[in-house]
Structure formats: C-alpha cells, structure tokens
Design a protein around this motif. Structure first.
Motif, short mmCIF file in Angstrom:
data_model
loop_
_atom_site.label_atom_id
_atom_site.label_comp_id
_atom_site.label_asym_id
_atom_site.label_seq_id
_atom_site.Cartn_x
_atom_site.Cartn_y
_atom_site.Cartn_z
N THR A 34 -30.79 -0.02 40.06
CA THR A 34 -30.44 -0.97 41.11
C THR A 34 -31.12 -2.18 40.93
N THR A 35 -30.42 -3.47 41.51
CA THR A 35 -31.01 -4.63 41.45
C THR A 35 -31.71 -5.03 42.94
N THR A 36 -32.82 -5.73 42.64
CA THR A 36 -33.59 -6.10 43.78
C THR A 36 -33.42 -7.56 43.88
N ASP A 37 -32.87 -8.14 44.95
CA ASP A 37 -32.84 -9.55 45.16
C ASP A 37 -34.10 -9.99 45.94
N MET A 38 -34.71 -11.19 45.49
CA MET A 38 -35.99 -11.54 46.24
C MET A 38 -35.78 -13.02 46.47
N SER A 39 -36.41 -13.45 47.68
CA SER A 39 -36.43 -14.85 48.08
C SER A 39 -37.62 -15.22 48.86
N ILE A 40 -38.30 -16.21 48.84
CA ILE A 40 -39.49 -16.63 49.44
C ILE A 40 -39.59 -18.05 49.65
N SER A 41 -40.20 -18.46 50.76
CA SER A 41 -40.38 -19.88 50.94
C SER A 41 -41.53 -20.07 51.88
N THR A 42 -41.86 -21.44 51.88
CA THR A 42 -43.19 -21.87 52.94
C THR A 42 -43.06 -23.18 52.83
N GLN A 43 -43.92 -23.65 53.91
CA GLN A 43 -44.12 -25.16 53.80
C GLN A 43 -45.20 -25.17 53.68
N TYR A 44 -46.06 -26.22 52.81
CA TYR A 44 -47.49 -26.48 52.55
C TYR A 44 -47.69 -27.81 52.33
N SER A 45 -48.59 -28.46 52.84
CA SER A 45 -48.93 -29.96 52.55
C SER A 45 -49.52 -30.00 51.28
N MET A 46 -49.02 -30.95 50.57
CA MET A 46 -49.47 -31.28 49.19
C MET A 46 -49.61 -32.78 48.83
N ALA A 47 -50.47 -33.23 47.90
CA ALA A 47 -50.75 -34.51 47.61
C ALA A 47 -50.13 -34.86 46.31
N ALA A 48 -49.75 -36.05 45.83
CA ALA A 48 -49.19 -36.37 44.38
C ALA A 48 -50.26 -35.71 43.51
N ALA A 49 -49.26 -35.34 42.39
CA ALA A 49 -49.84 -34.65 41.23
C ALA A 49 -50.12 -32.97 41.41
N GLU A 50 -50.17 -32.55 42.52
CA GLU A 50 -50.39 -31.21 42.92
C GLU A 50 -49.20 -30.42 42.40
N TRP A 51 -49.40 -29.17 42.09
CA TRP A 51 -48.11 -28.37 41.75
C TRP A 51 -48.21 -26.86 42.49
N VAL A 52 -46.91 -26.15 42.40
CA VAL A 52 -46.96 -24.87 42.58
C VAL A 52 -46.16 -24.11 41.69
N GLU A 53 -46.18 -22.87 41.59
CA GLU A 53 -45.62 -22.06 40.45
C GLU A 53 -45.27 -21.01 41.28
N ILE A 54 -44.11 -20.28 40.79
CA ILE A 54 -43.74 -18.94 41.13
C ILE A 54 -44.07 -17.76 40.25
N GLN A 55 -44.95 -16.61 40.90
CA GLN A 55 -45.22 -15.49 40.06
C GLN A 55 -44.65 -14.37 40.61
N VAL A 56 -44.02 -13.44 39.72
CA VAL A 56 -43.66 -12.43 40.14
C VAL A 56 -44.31 -11.37 39.10
N ARG A 57 -44.55 -10.08 39.85
CA ARG A 57 -45.31 -9.00 39.26
C ARG A 57 -44.50 -7.55 39.68
N GLN A 58 -44.55 -6.81 38.90
CA GLN A 58 -43.96 -5.25 39.10
C GLN A 58 -44.74 -4.29 38.36
N GLU A 59 -44.58 -3.28 39.05
CA GLU A 59 -45.38 -2.04 38.66
C GLU A 59 -44.69 -0.83 38.26
N SER A 60 -43.77 -1.06 37.60
CA SER A 60 -42.86 0.25 37.30
C SER A 60 -43.49 0.89 36.16
N GLY A 61 -44.16 0.12 35.34
CA GLY A 61 -44.83 0.62 34.21
C GLY A 61 -44.16 0.44 32.92
N GLY A 62 -42.69 -0.26 33.02
CA GLY A 62 -41.98 -0.78 31.92
C GLY A 62 -41.62 -2.30 32.21
N ALA A 63 -41.01 -2.76 31.00
CA ALA A 63 -40.59 -4.06 31.24
C ALA A 63 -39.26 -4.23 32.02
#
Length: 85
Positions: A34-63
C-alpha cells in the motif's frame, strides 16, 4: 518505536537549522503493497540564511522508496509571510 500490530510507523519532520524539530507527524502504514501519502506544514519565524529540511524515517526493517511523480511528489516549498513583529 517498534512495529505496530497493524503496520509500521513512518515519521516526517520539519527540522530548523539541522537540529530543532519544529513540526512532526507519525503515520501507521496499512500494510505491505500500500502507498502512504504524507503532508506536513507549519509556520515558523526565521531570519535570513536560516534553513529547514524535511526528514522522513521509517521502521519497516527494509528499504522503502519515495514515489516521485511530476508536479505531485516529492515537493517542498516555503512562503515568506512578512516580517515578524
């Protein structure tokens, strides 16, 4: 977090500056094939040169692969809402 009775956990995070989790969601997969669709959002105050990244982790035991489809997935964007007061 180990496997759940009905599937495996998938976690998605928005990480500020490589260290601070500013949003997170946890999903339980329905089962194999089966396919798992994911969506995430937030609002966060940032200054110039700051960054964010998305990380996804799973625990199925396989790739697990990220399914890519043009103009659908994966996509990531930010919007400047104006100066913080």
């Amino acid at each position: 977090l180990g496997p759940h009775l009905f599937g495996h956990r998938i976690n998605i995070y928005i990480v500020h500056g490589g260290t601070v989790i500013i949003a997170s969601l946890q999903f339980l997969t329905v089962g194999a094939g089966t396919t798992t669709d994911m969506s995430i959002s937030t609002q966060y105050s940032m200054a110039a040169a700051e960054w964010v990244e998305i990380q996804v982790r799973q625990e199925s035991g396989g790739a697990l692969n990220v399914a890519a489809a043009s103009a659908y997935s994966p996509e990531f964007m930010m919007t400047w809402l104006g100066r913080a007061s």
